[in-house]
Each structure stands twice: as structure tokens, then as C-alpha cells.
Write a protein that holds these residues in place. Structure first.
Motif, short mmCIF file in Angstrom:
data_model
loop_
_atom_site.label_atom_id
_atom_site.label_comp_id
_atom_site.label_asym_id
_atom_site.label_seq_id
_atom_site.Cartn_x
_atom_site.Cartn_y
_atom_site.Cartn_z
N THR A 135 0.84 -1.21 0.00
CA THR A 135 0.00 0.00 0.00
C THR A 135 0.87 1.26 0.00
O THR A 135 0.55 2.24 -0.67
N LEU A 136 1.97 1.23 0.73
CA LEU A 136 2.89 2.37 0.77
C LEU A 136 3.44 2.66 -0.61
O LEU A 136 3.41 3.81 -1.08
N VAL A 137 3.92 1.63 -1.29
CA VAL A 137 4.48 1.82 -2.63
C VAL A 137 3.42 2.31 -3.60
O VAL A 137 3.64 3.25 -4.38
N GLU A 138 2.26 1.69 -3.59
CA GLU A 138 1.21 2.07 -4.53
C GLU A 138 0.69 3.48 -4.27
O GLU A 138 0.29 4.18 -5.20
N THR A 139 0.72 3.92 -3.01
CA THR A 139 0.33 5.29 -2.68
C THR A 139 1.33 6.29 -3.23
O THR A 139 0.97 7.31 -3.82
N PHE A 209 12.65 8.82 0.91
CA PHE A 209 13.48 8.06 -0.02
C PHE A 209 14.26 6.97 0.70
O PHE A 209 14.27 5.81 0.28
N GLY A 210 14.94 7.36 1.78
CA GLY A 210 15.77 6.39 2.47
C GLY A 210 14.96 5.27 3.10
O GLY A 210 15.30 4.09 2.97
N LEU A 211 13.86 5.62 3.76
CA LEU A 211 13.08 4.61 4.47
C LEU A 211 12.37 3.66 3.50
O LEU A 211 12.37 2.45 3.71
N VAL A 212 11.78 4.21 2.44
CA VAL A 212 11.06 3.35 1.49
C VAL A 212 12.01 2.34 0.84
O VAL A 212 11.66 1.17 0.67
N LEU A 213 13.21 2.77 0.50
CA LEU A 213 14.17 1.82 -0.08
C LEU A 213 14.51 0.70 0.90
O LEU A 213 14.62 -0.47 0.51
N GLN A 214 14.65 1.04 2.17
CA GLN A 214 14.96 0.01 3.16
C GLN A 214 13.77 -0.93 3.35
O GLN A 214 13.94 -2.15 3.46
N VAL A 215 12.56 -0.38 3.39
CA VAL A 215 11.37 -1.22 3.52
C VAL A 215 11.27 -2.17 2.33
O VAL A 215 10.99 -3.37 2.48
#
Length: 512
Positions: A135-139, A209-215
């Protein structure tokens, strides 16, 4: 009465242009993709740039968005021969004392690498975020204004009791210090992933940017296509050809032609004119407005595009190696990606130098070790190495002097590295722009991602839905929401907008 579309031109055969062509062809059109380079691919190409048998990715290399994005998933490019390899140790961040912290696919292994309170803080954070990774990525990737995604995501994260939206809108440094209870080593490890955006760790917006890449490292991994990024391009070309699109290389567009306020086609630098009822441009903002006749767009929008701010450039080095890199720390010897900077202060200093017009004395590096996980990239027993640093698009020192600083930084963390080098290829920002004029100043992201209209409404509020005020002209690419990375969303969005406007049925799949 609508004028039927019979002739559609797509400018640029990068991944967004090729995704757009697939959708247009599947929707009943026969698009012609024009590419100025001798080969298609744009920022997703690979080539033997050093020695025969060594395959190097030109720009994009590790592409979690390509497997997370709905636009790429729905194409099922694996049916066209694309194969992925996903490293179990995603990334390592070494320090000058010979230790390192690693990002593993497994959260527990990552927490153990972080250690102590930092590891516990990461486990708590991932316990809250990982269930909502898709959901985070698609948002993030959704067309503006997003509606359903933020509502679902916001409700879920509010139930977890943490204001993640506030955290991600801030800096990655502040976010890391909060998650890790002030641990600066762990914060440096997290901040290293924000390097991929070109934003300093203390800059607002770098948190996302940093957090989404780690997730994504945990939820999807940071995969690489077997055989190089060119394999992704080959699969897109095969899919497009099957649907009925065509690609023409060495065909640089000089002008988007309008007559009487109506788009009529494009003119190549050779003088050839190609008639078109509609055009999708995947160029970044500056080159796009340079192709239009003055007055083709409203004056305010034209000024906005002409004043578009580009970020730092990528100074790229590719190496053919006789063996693996002799890292001092153990973890980088296994990791697919290595962030070379060291302590948080060193990472911040390098980023600030780059944004203030200076080449850092000790550059922060993104290092790719693709051949560790994909042996097809190099002859048996040998390896490739992918290295880049963010530098100003214009600098006073010579290119070899910049390369010397990068290589000194590699030697600092991997003594004896130079002895393993069999061949080297150098690409400075100005050379990148010559190869691909859309990458102004060597900026691979299509414009700085600072937290203002350049991030939220890329490149202007009028264009975020892929349409322009000039009827028949549509836009995609890194300057358009949702920005850079290999996700294909703007290519798909522009194609769907064109098909919708002409009352043709957009092609959709169950994954779309």
C-alpha cells in the motif's frame, strides 16, 4: 466529433517510453517510438564498457520499484524472457574501523547487524510498516491526487500509533535518530539509502526516499535482471513488438510541430518530418520545453519548465576486476550494494559539498557488485564493479582528478582494490548528458527531488495527470510524477490518458 488517432509518436525509448508503447499498441494503436541514441534503453541500458565479456549497467542497476510497481508487474515480462535475481544480503554500509551494518531480506538478521537498541528500534518500525509495504508503494506511485491509497495507509498507520507521514516528510537523519534512539552509526546506515535521491541526509523529504528503499529491501528485495539491465529493455521490446509497436533509433527529435495551435507531428534533426495526431514525450522538463514552439504552452507553464532545477550529476565509474573487492569489513564482501561513506558526519559533509558546487574530498559512493549475485556479468572468476558519486554538474577540476578521489575512497575501505582492476570506464556528468540530452548535467532523476513543487507536483500542477494544455501532447518520464526510478508509472499513465481522451479502451490486466 473526435478526430481519430491513427499516428502516435513516443519520444524516447527508455523504460517509460517502451511501457507507453506497449499500452498504446495493446489499446489498438500502432505507436512509433523515436530514440536519439543508437540503441534503445535510455537509463536502463547495459553494455560491455570495459573489456569483452564484462557487462555493466549504464545507470539504473538495482530496481526494487520494477518488481513493486503495478505498471511493471502487470506486463509479466518474465513471459518475454526476463529473469530476476534477488540478493539475500541487500546492502552493507562499512565504517572506517573495519565494521559494517548490513540490510538483509530478513528483518531479524538486519536487527542483529544493527545490534542493541538500534536493532530493537528497527524491528518495531518494520513490524509497523512491512504489513503495509504494498500500500505504501502504490500510494507513492499513484496518480495525483491519490485518494484510496492514502486513506487505507493513513488508517492503518494511525492504528499503529505512529505518525509515519510526518517522519517521512522530514529528513532521513532526523528519522533515523528517532527510530534508533540517537544511535548515529545506525542512522548513517539508514541515511546511506537516501544517497540514491541525491538529497543530503539533513534535507526535508530525504526521509521518504531512504526509508522506502529500506522497507522495499525487506518486502521485495533490490533485484537485478539476469544478464544486465538491458535484459529488461529486451523484454519490453519483445512485448511491444508482439503488441504492434515500432522503435526507430538514431532518430533525434528537434521540434514538436504545431500549426494553428494544433499538434501536427515532429521534426528530426535530419530535417525529416513525421506526422502525428498525438505525441508522448518522455524527456525531462528542460529539453521538452526546448522542443516546443514559443507560445505552444501557456506562458506561466513555459516559464516553470524553463526554470526547472536539476540536481547533482552522477560521476560513474565501471570496472572489470580480476576478483572480488577486498573490503576490510566482512559484510560488503557478500552484499549486492555497498554504501561507502562511513560515519554520519562524513556522509553529510559529502552531500553538502555536492549540492554547494564542490566535488567532495571524500565522496559518498553507491557501489554495485552485480556479478556477486549474477555470474553472467563477467568471465569465470572475474567480477564487475559499478560505482557512482553525486557531484556538481559543473566543476573546476579535471575528470581524472574526480576519479582519483573516488578511487581513494574505495581504497580507504578496501585496501588493495587498485590491484584487482583490469579495465575501467569513466563517465562524467557532461558525458552522460551528451549520450542522453534528457539527463541534463548528468542528473539521472530528471530534476532535484527537494520537498517543494519539484517533488509534489512534478513538473507543474497542470501536468501531473500526464496531459498538457497543448491538445495531443502527453508527458511521461523522470520529471513527471511520480519521478525517477524504474517503475513505468508515468509511461503507463500517459498512454492511458491518451487512450481515454480518444475514447479508446485502455488495456488493463488483473494486476493493473
Amino acid at each position: 466529433m473526435l478526430t481519430p488517432v491513427t499516428r502516435v509518436v513516443v519520444i524516447g525509448a527508455g523504460h517509460n517510453g517502451l511501457v507507453a508503447a506497449v499500452h498504446l499498441a495493446a489499446g489498438g494503436l500502432s505507436p512509433l517510438v523515436l530514440e536519439q541514441a543508437p540503441r534503445p534503453g535510455g537509463a536502463t541500458r547495459s553494455a560491455a564498457r570495459t573489456l569483452p565479456g564484462f557487462v555493466h549497467d549504464d545507470h539504473a542497476a538495482f530496481v526494487p520499484m520494477a518488481v513493486a510497481s503495478p505498471a511493471m508487474r502487470e506486463l509479466r515480462l518474465e513471459d518475454d524472457g526476463l529473469r530476476w535475481v534477488t540478493p539475500s544480503m541487500v546492502m552493507a554500509h562499512p565504517f572506517e574501523d573495519g565494521t559494517a551494518i548490513a540490510l538483509h531480506r530478513d528483518v531479524g538478521a538486519t536487527a542483529a547487524s544493527l545490534g542493541g537498541r538500534a536493532g530493537s528500534g528497527w524491528e518495531r518500525a518494520m513490524g509497523q510498516l512491512l504489513p503495509h509495504a504494498t500500500t505504501l508503494v502504490e500510494t507513492i506511485l499513484a496518480p495525483l491526487p491519490p485518494v484510496a491509497g492514502p486513506l487505507r495507509l493513513g488508517g492503518a498507520l494511525r492504528r499503529d500509533g505512529l505518525d509515519w507521514a510526518r517522519r517521512m516528510l522530514g529528513s532521513i537523519e532526523a528519522l533515523g535518530l528517532e527510530i534508533f534512539a540517537g544511535d548515529r552509526r545506525a542512522t548513517a546506515w539508514l541515511s546511506g539509502s537516501a544517497q540514491h535521491s541525491g538529497l543530503p541526509p539533513s534535507t526535508a523529504g530525504s526521509g521518504a526516499f531512504g526509508l522506502v528503499l529500506q522497507v522495499l529491501g525487506h518486502s521485495h528485495g533490490w533485484p537485478v535482471p539476469v544478464g544486465g539491465m538491458g535484459s529488461l529493455v529486451d523484454a519490453l521490446l519483445a512485448r511491444g513488438a508482439r503488441e504492434g509497436s515500432r522503435v526507430r533509433c538514431d532518430a533525434r527529435v528537434e521540434r514538436i510541430i504545431t500549426r494553428g495551435g494544433r499538434l501536427t507531428g515532429v521534426r528530426l534533426v535530419s530535417g525529416e518530418e513525421i506526422a502525428a495526431d498525438a505525441v508522448i514525450s518522455t524527456l525531462s522538463a528542460g529539453p521538452l520545453v526546448g522542443m516546443l514552439e514559443p507560445g505552444a504552452l501557456p506562458a506561466r507553464l513555459e516559464r516553470r519548465l524553463r526554470s526547472w532545477r536539476y540536481g547533482t550529476g552522477a560521476f560513474k565509474l565501471d570496472y572489470a576486476l580480476s576478483g572480488p573487492v577486498p573490503w576490510t569489513a566482512a559484510e560488503p564482501r557478500e552484499a549486492a550494494v555497498v554504501h561507502v561513506a562511513g560515519a554520519l558526519g562524513a556522509l553529510e559533509a559529502a552531500a553538502q559539498d555536492g549540492t554547494h558546487g564542490e566535488v567532495p574530498e571524500r565522496p559518498a559512493l553507491v557501489v554495485g557488485q552485480q556479478s556477486l549475485v549474477d555470474p553472467s556479468r563477467a568471465p569465470a572468476g572475474h567480477h564487475t564493479l559499478y560505482v557512482y558519486a553525486h557531484v556538481p554538474s559543473r566543476y573546476a577540476m579535471g575528470d581524472e582528478d574526480v576519479a582519483a578521489r573516488i578511487e581513494a575512497q574505495l581504497e580507504r575501505f578496501a585496501p588493495g582494490f587498485a590491484a584487482a582492476v583490469l579495465g575501467r570506464s569513466l563517465r562524467a556528468p557532461h558525458q552522460t548528458e551528451v549520450e542522453n540530452p534528457s539527463m541534463v548535467g548528468g542528473d539521472l532523476g530528471g530534476g532535484t527531488m527537494e520537498l517543494d513543487q519539484q517533488l509534489v507536483f512534478r513538473p507543474a500542477p497542470e501536468l501531473v495527470r500526464y496531459r498538457t494544455p497543448l491538445k495531443g501532447l502527453y508527458v511521461a518520464g523522470a520529471s513527471i510524477h511520480p519521478g525517477g526510478a524504474v517503475h513505468g508509472m508515468s509511461g503507463r499513465g500517459a498512454a492511458r490518458a491518451l487512450l481515454h481522451d480518444r475514447r479508446l479502451r485502455p488495456w488493463r490486466t488483473r494486476a493493473g
